[in-house]
Design a protein around this motif. Structure first.
Motif, mmCIF file in Angstrom:
data_model
loop_
_atom_site.group_PDB
_atom_site.id
_atom_site.type_symbol
_atom_site.label_atom_id
_atom_site.label_comp_id
_atom_site.label_asym_id
_atom_site.label_seq_id
_atom_site.Cartn_x
_atom_site.Cartn_y
_atom_site.Cartn_z
ATOM 1 N N TRP A 95 0.840 -1.200 0.000
ATOM 2 C CA TRP A 95 0.000 0.000 0.000
ATOM 3 C C TRP A 95 0.875 1.250 0.000
ATOM 4 O O TRP A 95 0.636 2.186 -0.759
ATOM 5 C CB TRP A 95 -0.932 0.004 1.217
ATOM 6 N N GLU A 111 3.963 1.667 -1.037
ATOM 7 C CA GLU A 111 4.646 1.867 -2.319
ATOM 8 C C GLU A 111 3.758 2.648 -3.283
ATOM 9 O O GLU A 111 4.242 3.502 -4.025
ATOM 10 C CB GLU A 111 5.038 0.517 -2.935
ATOM 11 N N GLU A 112 2.488 2.368 -3.278
ATOM 12 C CA GLU A 112 1.542 3.093 -4.133
ATOM 13 C C GLU A 112 1.272 4.491 -3.583
ATOM 14 O O GLU A 112 1.283 5.480 -4.326
ATOM 15 C CB GLU A 112 0.234 2.302 -4.250
ATOM 16 N N GLN A 141 3.748 7.547 -4.024
ATOM 17 C CA GLN A 141 3.852 8.245 -5.302
ATOM 18 C C GLN A 141 3.419 9.708 -5.165
ATOM 19 O O GLN A 141 3.951 10.573 -5.843
ATOM 20 C CB GLN A 141 2.996 7.554 -6.379
#
Length: 156
Positions: free
Chosen positions: A51, A53-54, A57
């Motif tokens: 989660w 890592e997303e 962004q």
């Protein structure tokens, strides 16, 4: 100090307890905001790591703050529908068949989700008293309580 890893959990109370346990460590160690965020990211494992890592962004780690991280974290683990449900449960909370100790625990845990009540001492006290069984409330009111600690002690 050995902070626990966070693997992803749909129970908002588990997520909240984890964040609070980290905050105790952070205060004790007098950690800077950036170190808090980096240390927390390190503890995200499994689905929580995926989660992040997303989510990362849209986050600038160079300028990220602990408050900013918590906002992103709570957006994930305290969806608005969950918060609304918890607020409704708190507003309608009554002692009913709970023992006083159980009612106090539930009240203390749930009031966190309704800051307009929890931050207002008089409103918090009124809401707690309103939730007590009438016979207990009557006994508590005999001493004309002015603070939450006194009300809880008298309720026992």
């Amino acid at each position: 100090m050995n902070p626990e890893d966070f693997y992803d959990n749909t129970d908002p109370f588990v997520a909240e307890v984890w964040i609070r346990s980290l905050e105790v460590i952070f205060r004790y160690m007098d950690m800077a905001d950036a170190d808090r965020v980096r240390g927390t990211i390190y503890l995200l494992k499994g689905d929580a790591s995926l989660w992040w890592e997303e989510a990362e962004q849209g986050v600038n780690l160079a300028t990220s703050t602990w408050k900013g991280f918590k906002r992103v974290f709570y957006d994930k683990y305290f969806r608005s529908d969950v918060c609304s449900r918890l607020k409704r449960e708190f507003i309608s909370l009554r002692q009913g068949d709970f023992a006083v100790v159980e009612f106090v625990q539930k009240f203390d845990r749930d009031c966190h989700f309704v800051p307009l009540i929890s931050k207002d001492v008089a409103e918090n006290l009124r809401h707690f008293l309103d939730g007590l069984r009438p016979t207990i409330r009557q006994d508590v009111m005999l001493v004309d309580p002015t603070d939450y600690t006194t009300v809880v002690a008298r309720s026992y």
